[in-house]
Design an enzyme around this catalytic site. Structure first.
Site, PDB file in Angstrom:
ATOM      1  N   LYS A 130       0.890  -1.012   0.040  1.00 30.40           N
ATOM      2  CA  LYS A 130       0.026  -0.011   0.036  1.00 30.40           C
ATOM      3  C   LYS A 130       0.888   1.147   0.179  1.00 30.40           C
ATOM      4  O   LYS A 130       2.065   1.179   0.537  1.00 30.40           O
ATOM      5  CB  LYS A 130      -0.838   0.077   1.352  1.00 30.40           C
ATOM      6  CG  LYS A 130      -2.081   0.789   1.234  1.00 30.40           C
ATOM      7  CD  LYS A 130      -3.208   0.269   0.646  1.00 30.40           C
ATOM      8  CE  LYS A 130      -4.369   0.709   0.460  1.00 30.40           C
ATOM      9  NZ  LYS A 130      -5.685  -0.079   0.083  1.00 30.40           N
ATOM     10  N   ASP A 170      -6.975   4.356  -4.571  1.00 30.79           N
ATOM     11  CA  ASP A 170      -7.807   4.067  -3.154  1.00 30.79           C
ATOM     12  C   ASP A 170      -8.382   5.300  -2.759  1.00 30.79           C
ATOM     13  O   ASP A 170      -8.525   6.163  -3.885  1.00 30.79           O
ATOM     14  CB  ASP A 170      -6.870   3.609  -1.891  1.00 30.79           C
ATOM     15  CG  ASP A 170      -7.256   3.145  -0.721  1.00 30.79           C
ATOM     16  OD1 ASP A 170      -7.785   1.886  -0.856  1.00 30.79           O
ATOM     17  OD2 ASP A 170      -7.313   3.883   0.182  1.00 30.79           O
TER      18      ASP A 170
HETATM   19  P1  NDP Z   1     -13.077   7.722  -2.559  1.00 33.21           P
HETATM   20  O1  NDP Z   1     -11.784   8.640  -2.445  1.00 33.21           O
HETATM   21  O2  NDP Z   1     -13.866   7.330  -4.012  1.00 33.21           O
HETATM   22  O3  NDP Z   1     -14.339   7.866  -1.585  1.00 33.21           O
HETATM   23  C1  NDP Z   1     -13.992   7.894  -0.248  1.00 33.21           C
HETATM   24  C2  NDP Z   1     -15.333   8.138   0.440  1.00 33.21           C
HETATM   25  O4  NDP Z   1     -15.020   8.120   1.909  1.00 33.21           O
HETATM   26  C3  NDP Z   1     -15.785   9.784   0.305  1.00 33.21           C
HETATM   27  O5  NDP Z   1     -17.264   9.858   0.109  1.00 33.21           O
HETATM   28  C4  NDP Z   1     -15.078  10.493   1.473  1.00 33.21           C
HETATM   29  O6  NDP Z   1     -15.860  11.625   1.712  1.00 33.21           O
HETATM   30  C5  NDP Z   1     -15.162   9.353   2.456  1.00 33.21           C
HETATM   31  N1  NDP Z   1     -14.185   9.435   3.663  1.00 33.21           N
HETATM   32  C6  NDP Z   1     -12.963   9.552   3.152  1.00 33.21           C
HETATM   33  N2  NDP Z   1     -12.372   9.729   4.308  1.00 33.21           N
HETATM   34  C7  NDP Z   1     -13.189   9.926   5.358  1.00 33.21           C
HETATM   35  C8  NDP Z   1     -12.901  10.362   6.685  1.00 33.21           C
HETATM   36  N3  NDP Z   1     -11.882  10.188   7.341  1.00 33.21           N
HETATM   37  N4  NDP Z   1     -14.118  10.390   7.252  1.00 33.21           N
HETATM   38  C9  NDP Z   1     -15.282  10.323   6.689  1.00 33.21           C
HETATM   39  N5  NDP Z   1     -15.469  10.088   5.441  1.00 33.21           N
HETATM   40  C10 NDP Z   1     -14.322   9.851   4.732  1.00 33.21           C
HETATM   41  O7  NDP Z   1     -12.580   6.321  -1.983  1.00 33.21           O
HETATM   42  P2  NDP Z   1     -13.177   4.751  -2.402  1.00 33.21           P
HETATM   43  O8  NDP Z   1     -14.349   4.667  -2.303  1.00 33.21           O
HETATM   44  O9  NDP Z   1     -12.180   3.990  -3.227  1.00 33.21           O
HETATM   45  O10 NDP Z   1     -12.466   4.045  -0.902  1.00 33.21           O
HETATM   46  C11 NDP Z   1     -13.668   3.853   0.113  1.00 33.21           C
HETATM   47  C12 NDP Z   1     -12.905   2.765   0.957  1.00 33.21           C
HETATM   48  O11 NDP Z   1     -12.789   1.535   0.482  1.00 33.21           O
HETATM   49  C13 NDP Z   1     -11.642   2.803   1.668  1.00 33.21           C
HETATM   50  O12 NDP Z   1     -11.488   2.492   2.968  1.00 33.21           O
HETATM   51  C14 NDP Z   1     -10.645   2.104   0.639  1.00 33.21           C
HETATM   52  O13 NDP Z   1      -9.445   1.740   1.559  1.00 33.21           O
HETATM   53  C15 NDP Z   1     -11.569   0.911   0.306  1.00 33.21           C
HETATM   54  N6  NDP Z   1     -11.370   0.265  -0.841  1.00 33.21           N
HETATM   55  C16 NDP Z   1     -11.240   0.765  -2.016  1.00 33.21           C
HETATM   56  C17 NDP Z   1     -11.128   0.072  -3.067  1.00 33.21           C
HETATM   57  C18 NDP Z   1     -11.119   0.410  -4.431  1.00 33.21           C
HETATM   58  O14 NDP Z   1     -10.847  -0.175  -5.275  1.00 33.21           O
HETATM   59  N7  NDP Z   1     -11.192   1.643  -4.698  1.00 33.21           N
HETATM   60  C19 NDP Z   1     -10.669  -1.492  -2.841  1.00 33.21           C
HETATM   61  C20 NDP Z   1     -10.917  -1.897  -1.648  1.00 33.21           C
HETATM   62  C21 NDP Z   1     -11.233  -1.147  -0.595  1.00 33.21           C
HETATM   63  P3  NDP Z   1     -15.041  12.922   1.475  1.00 33.21           P
HETATM   64  O15 NDP Z   1     -15.434  13.202  -0.070  1.00 33.21           O
HETATM   65  O16 NDP Z   1     -15.732  13.935   2.336  1.00 33.21           O
HETATM   66  O17 NDP Z   1     -13.579  12.995   1.740  1.00 33.21           O
HETATM   67  O1  2IT Z   2      -7.932  -1.662  -0.660  1.00 29.30           O
HETATM   68  C1  2IT Z   2      -7.841  -2.147  -1.955  1.00 29.30           C
HETATM   69  O2  2IT Z   2      -8.114  -3.350  -2.056  1.00 29.30           O
HETATM   70  C2  2IT Z   2      -7.739  -1.233  -2.822  1.00 29.30           C
HETATM   71  N1  2IT Z   2      -7.414   0.019  -2.840  1.00 29.30           N
HETATM   72  C3  2IT Z   2      -7.549  -1.918  -4.322  1.00 29.30           C
HETATM   73  C4  2IT Z   2      -5.886  -2.222  -4.446  1.00 29.30           C
HETATM   74  C5  2IT Z   2      -5.589  -2.763  -5.903  1.00 29.30           C
HETATM   75  O3  2IT Z   2      -4.665  -2.928  -6.195  1.00 29.30           O
HETATM   76  O4  2IT Z   2      -6.549  -2.809  -6.823  1.00 29.30           O
END
Ligand code: NDP
Ligand code: 2IT
Length: 451
Positions: A130, A170
């Site tokens: 990461k 992420d």
């Molecule tokens: P995005 O940046 O697309 O969206 C993040 C969302 O979470 C936004 O709505 C943001 O709100 C909110 N958020 C972020 N930080 C905080 C915080 N400290 N407190 C409250 N709300 C928060 O990210 P993703 O959707 O990609 O990721 C969301 C989660 O999913 C993370 O935990 C990530 O690690 C996990 N994840 C993502 C993957 C991927 O493929 N993208 C894969 C597996 C897991 P705001 O706009 O106000 O910041």
């Molecule tokens: O938390 C996760 O699994 C991700 N942000 C996606 C990682 C990836 O390599 O696609």
């Protein structure tokens, strides 16, 4: 060494805490895994004598670097960047990059540790890593973000490679940022290779990668409900977040006949009693991704909804809940409230969104509860498929990929059952995921000897 001489869980965790001062998120992630692994290892001498868990909980390396960039007013700005390469026993390091002011070494170490187990669960050959920066993309111009991404990659490029370490997106890193970073990688190395995933479809990306995490989480949820002969039809869902994972989870819930009641961001949550349908989800996607707006503005577009500032949505009664924003966003009291309100199933879209107290509450209540490393693995799984397509220099069809994603999520569900079935109709998915993920990595490490 006799089995009885092995260190016990409290002693092991004391050591982890001592070696990682001021890294609470990392300690929390290790604790959650160690609770299950110690029980599993009880009669497995080799895992003990070869110090397997101790070695997985010590990243192969942590690279920390300075990232300088110039803002639109000509000011020099300095950020810190990291890449944590946790473990490559079963494949190249693989895991996302996060840009958020809350990013610290502890956060990235916990994410890389979790990723190691998650990636093993997918069945694909990927190790765990990461990276990220404390850079805050909010309020920055596109040119500023481009300059930051370029500067970040100017250091990162020397640590990654298609067979070494393959980052992706992420929080705060989506297709746009991957484009800027890939462009810079290619410019520096003159090498067009699958060094990042989540790429655009025109330049080596895979269909359904964008949707995969949210869709996969809902497939996993459907698998869990099926063990109780239930499905999502007519079920109400409370979702946190409004980014990539949250909006695609919402979309799949709606497609499978459920009703989504909430979405949120760091400002608060919106509650739409009529349900957030596809049209409204499309509005949120455009609003958050293209306009970089706040979820609060949803109530102007859809006046029947309400906005609750500064709160998470867990008090809204629901059948199923999907935390899809960030770590430690669902605390013990939230878990108790969800259960009191009749919530039957929780599938984590985010990484470690539930704190340890909350995890213990869900386990004690014996509800269907999937930890992120199982239920959000769809994203990295399709990243793995993107790597395969890049190696083959071809693109697979959408139907094939959709089917592969579904099969991988079902496979993870089966692995959880194999190690988490507690009898009496209760499946401990946390235990199942931890043990299944650990076993694969551990057995590979045993084969390599002490390295
Ligand atoms: P995005 O940046 O697309 O969206 C993040 C969302 O979470 C936004 O709505 C943001 O709100 C909110 N958020 C972020 N930080 C905080 C915080 N400290 N407190 C409250 N709300 C928060 O990210 P993703 O959707 O990609 O990721 C969301 C989660 O999913 C993370 O935990 C990530 O690690 C996990 N994840 C993502 C993957 C991927 O493929 N993208 C894969 C597996 C897991 P705001 O706009 O106000 O910041
Ligand atoms: O938390 C996760 O699994 C991700 N942000 C996606 C990682 C990836 O390599 O696609």
């Amino acid at each position: 060494m006799a089995v009885s001489d092995h260190v016990d869980l409290p002693t092991f965790m004391e050591g982890v805490k001592k070696r990682n001062p001021y890294q609470p998120e990392f300690v929390q992630a290790v604790q959650e895994v160690a609770e299950d692994i110690f029980e599993f290892m009880q009669d497995k001498e080799e895992y003990h004598s070869q110090q397997i868990l101790r070695r997985i909980a010590e990243p192969d390396r942590v690279v920390s670097f300075r990232v300088c960039w110039e803002d639109d007013n000509g000011n020099v700005r300095v950020q810190r960047g990291w890449r944590v390469q946790n473990n490559n026993a079963i494949g190249p390091y693989k895991g996302g990059i996060r840009f958020h002011p809350s990013v610290t070494e502890s956060v990235l170490k916990f994410l890389a540790f979790e990723q190691t187990f998650k990636n093993a669960l997918t069945g694909l050959p990927m190790g765990g890593g990461k990276g990220g920066s404390n850079f805050n993309p909010k309020g920055k111009s596109v040119r500023e973000i481009m300059r930051f991404c370029q500067s970040f990659m100017t250091e990162l490029y020397r640590h990654i490679g298609a067979d070494i370490d393959v980052p992706a997106g992420d929080i705060g890193v989506g297709g746009r940022e991957i484009g800027f970073m890939f462009g810079q990688y290619k410019r520096i190395t003159n090498n067009f290779t699958g060094v990042l995933t989540g790429k655009g479809l025109e330049w080596g990306g895979s269909l359904i990668r964008t949707e995969a995490t949210g869709y996969g989480a809902v497939y996993f949820l459907a698998n869990m409900l099926a063990t109780k002969s239930e499905d999502l039809t007519g079920k109400t869902a409370v979702i946190s977040g409004s980014g990539n994972v949250a909006t695609h989870a919402a979309e799949k819930i709606v497609q499978l006949g459920g009703k989504v009641l909430t979405l949120s961001d760091s400002g608060g949550y919106i509650h739409d009693p009529d349900g957030i349908d596809q049209e409204k989800i499309d509005w949120v996607k455009t609003h958050k991704t293209h306009r970089r707006g706040r979820i609060e503005e949803y109530v102007t577009a859809f006046p029947k909804a309400t906005f609750v500032a500064g709160k998470t949505p867990w008090g809204v009664p629901c059948d199923v809940a999907l935390p899809c924003a960030t770590q430690n966003e669902l605390l013990g009291d939230d878990a108790r409230m969800l259960i009191a309100n009749g919530c039957k199933a929780v599938a984590e879209g985010a990484n470690m969104p539930t704190d340890l107290d909350g995890v213990h509450v869900f386990k004690a209540a014996k509800i269907l509860y999937a930890p992120g490393k199982a239920s959000n693995a769809g994203g990295v799984a399709v990243s793995g498929l993107e790597m395969s397509q890049n190696s083959e220099r071809r693109s697979w069809k959408e139907e094939e990929l959709q089917q592969m994603l579904k099969d991988i999520m079902s496979g993870i569900h089966k692995s959880c059952l194999a190690y988490g079935d507690q009898g009496g109709g209760y499946i401990d998915y946390v235990k199942g995921a931890n043990i299944a993920g650990f076993k694969k990595v551990a057995d590979a490490m045993l084969a390599f000897g002490v390295v």
